[in-house]
Design an enzyme around this catalytic site. Structure first.
Site, PDB file in Angstrom:
ATOM      1  N   ASP A 135       0.775  -1.251   0.000  1.00  0.00           N
ATOM      2  CA  ASP A 135       0.000   0.000   0.000  1.00  0.00           C
ATOM      3  C   ASP A 135       0.803   1.297   0.000  1.00  0.00           C
ATOM      4  OD1 ASP A 135      -2.407   1.458  -0.040  1.00  0.00           O
ATOM      5  OD2 ASP A 135      -2.402   1.667   2.124  1.00  0.00           O
ATOM      6  N   CYS A 189     -18.297  -8.388 -14.516  1.00  0.00           N
ATOM      7  CA  CYS A 189     -19.263  -7.400 -14.021  1.00  0.00           C
ATOM      8  C   CYS A 189     -20.525  -7.383 -14.898  1.00  0.00           C
ATOM      9  CB  CYS A 189     -18.642  -6.013 -13.996  1.00  0.00           C
ATOM     10  SG  CYS A 189     -17.437  -5.762 -12.672  1.00  0.00           S
ATOM     11  N   CYS A 195     -22.528  -0.867  -7.951  1.00  0.00           N
ATOM     12  CA  CYS A 195     -21.542  -0.060  -7.238  1.00  0.00           C
ATOM     13  C   CYS A 195     -21.639   1.411  -7.621  1.00  0.00           C
ATOM     14  CB  CYS A 195     -20.140  -0.595  -7.487  1.00  0.00           C
ATOM     15  SG  CYS A 195     -19.620  -0.639  -9.218  1.00  0.00           S
ATOM     16  N   CYS A 215     -15.054  11.102  -3.861  1.00  0.00           N
ATOM     17  CA  CYS A 215     -15.160   9.845  -3.116  1.00  0.00           C
ATOM     18  C   CYS A 215     -15.135  10.107  -1.609  1.00  0.00           C
ATOM     19  CB  CYS A 215     -14.007   8.923  -3.510  1.00  0.00           C
ATOM     20  SG  CYS A 215     -13.936   7.385  -2.587  1.00  0.00           S
ATOM     21  N   CYS A 242     -15.626   4.609   3.348  1.00  0.00           N
ATOM     22  CA  CYS A 242     -16.970   4.290   2.866  1.00  0.00           C
ATOM     23  C   CYS A 242     -16.926   2.905   2.237  1.00  0.00           C
ATOM     24  CB  CYS A 242     -17.425   5.324   1.839  1.00  0.00           C
ATOM     25  SG  CYS A 242     -19.074   5.012   1.149  1.00  0.00           S
ATOM     26  N   CYS A 245     -19.894   1.109  -2.185  1.00  0.00           N
ATOM     27  CA  CYS A 245     -19.719   0.508  -3.509  1.00  0.00           C
ATOM     28  C   CYS A 245     -19.227  -0.929  -3.412  1.00  0.00           C
ATOM     29  CB  CYS A 245     -18.781   1.346  -4.378  1.00  0.00           C
ATOM     30  SG  CYS A 245     -17.065   1.415  -3.811  1.00  0.00           S
ATOM     31  N   CYS A 249     -21.865  -5.056  -4.014  1.00  0.00           N
ATOM     32  CA  CYS A 249     -21.416  -5.928  -5.097  1.00  0.00           C
ATOM     33  C   CYS A 249     -21.979  -7.335  -4.920  1.00  0.00           C
ATOM     34  CB  CYS A 249     -19.896  -5.982  -5.131  1.00  0.00           C
ATOM     35  SG  CYS A 249     -19.236  -7.084  -6.418  1.00  0.00           S
TER      36      CYS A 249
END
Length: 348
Positions: A135, A189, A195, A215, A242, A245, A249
């Site tokens: 990350d 998808c 989403c 976002c 958050c 989204c 899914c």
């Protein structure tokens, strides 16, 4: 060693260590990544995340960061929640914290496991060189994970796995070894846009494209200073990140929480924190509450700012007192959010 034997042993070891997914990609397996990144940056969709620009040349492809890399080992660790992440959406006096941040800091947990796996690999293949990333380095984890077969980038741009849904922390090991790559994961998808339609602030201008400036995760975590007024109502009671989204899914029905690493089990005090308690935090109190949590990096002022936005959306007169107490706070963004919240709350 027989062809494929090292790769099989690597994946077995990764599972023993606690990784739910492991795949291998060639270092040059995501050729469109650089083009997409440059376009995204040119459009300014990264907002104030200046480090994305400054190290774009490193991020565009693995060899830009380390020229000697030949293979990328992509790894995923599950943090699938046991409860519905949207369950507290209408609990006005409660602050909602993203699932990934309710437990221990994933950076620390995953880096330790990556180093353990890297040591094993060097022992199994003497002469190999490795670097581990989770990350914080300029690594495009999601395109590389897609190339390694862990899943595909959904229309929300996050990785989606058939087995683990949207709940995977990603890490990577770069190595000089020429490892046999796995097949890339195809996107499934289809016509689903759950989403995109779930996003409260319309952060997706088109499928597979994210405008970070809209976002809620960006606004509550990365954005400094006052939050733009146009997004405040949409933030609702979210105070750190958050999950909307991700949570909607359909693939998440296959993500069993039993597979989640216990290191990410939620702390009781972070699953449904009372806004009134968080609004009363000073710096020392903030550090105590969020010790060992990824939340600690945003600091007290940003967290209190977020809680004031949530308070303003709560409709609760009971929060007027804690909000008023922050009108003279030393931080400009906190004072701004306090005034906004008071203007929205009932007089009581």
């Amino acid at each position: 060693m027989q062809p494929g034997k090292l790769e099989a042993q690597l994946k077995t070891k990764a599972a023993e260590i606690g990784f739910a997914a492991c795949g291998i990609a060639r270092a040059d397996a995501a050729p469109k990544t650089a083009e997409r990144l440059r376009q995204w940056l040119a459009e300014g969709r990264h907002g104030s995340m200046i480090w994305m620009e400054e190290r774009a040349h490193h991020r565009e492809r693995p060899a830009g960061l380390w020229p000697e890399v030949r293979s990328v080992i992509s790894l995923g660790m599950s943090y699938a929640p046991a409860t519905d992440p949207l369950a507290l959406a209408n609990a006005g006096e409660i602050g909602r914290i993203s699932v990934y941040a309710q437990g221990g800091d994933y950076h620390d947990v995953i880096k330790r496991r990556l180093k353990e796996l890297a040591r094993w690999l060097v022992g199994a293949a003497p002469g190999a060189d490795v670097k581990v990333f989770v990350d914080t380095a300029p690594v495009m984890e999601k395109p590389l994970a897609e190339a390694a077969g862990l899943g595909w980038q959904g229309k929300h741009t996050n990785l989606v796995s058939r087995e683990h849904g949207s709940w995977l922390f990603l890490g990577a090991i770069y190595t000089t070894l020429e490892l046999a790559p796995d097949a890339a994961a195809p996107s499934t998808c289809g016509s689903c846009d759950a989403c995109q339609t779930a996003c409260p602030t319309n952060a997706f201008p088109a499928p597979y494209r994210l405008d970070a400036r809209r976002c809620i995760s960006y606004l509550t975590i990365e954005h400094k200073g006052p939050i733009p007024h146009e997004f405040r109502e949409g933030i609702g009671n979210r105070i750190y990140g958050c999950d909307d989204c991700l949570a909607v899914c359909p693939w998440n029905k296959f993500a069993a929480s039993a597979r989640a690493n216990l290191a990410f089990a939620p702390r009781a005090e972070l699953t449904a924190p009372a806004l009134a308690d968080l609004l009363a935090l000073d710096d020392a109190g903030f550090r105590e509450v969020f010790a060992g949590s990824p939340i600690k990096r945003i600091g007290r002022d940003r967290m209190v700012r977020n809680c004031l936005i949530a308070a303003g959306n709560s409709g609760s007169a009971a929060l007027l007192g804690p909000v008023r107490a922050l009108l003279d706070d030393p931080d400009d963004a906190v004072r701004d959010a306090a005034a906004w919240a008071i203007a929205r709350l009932p007089a009581g």
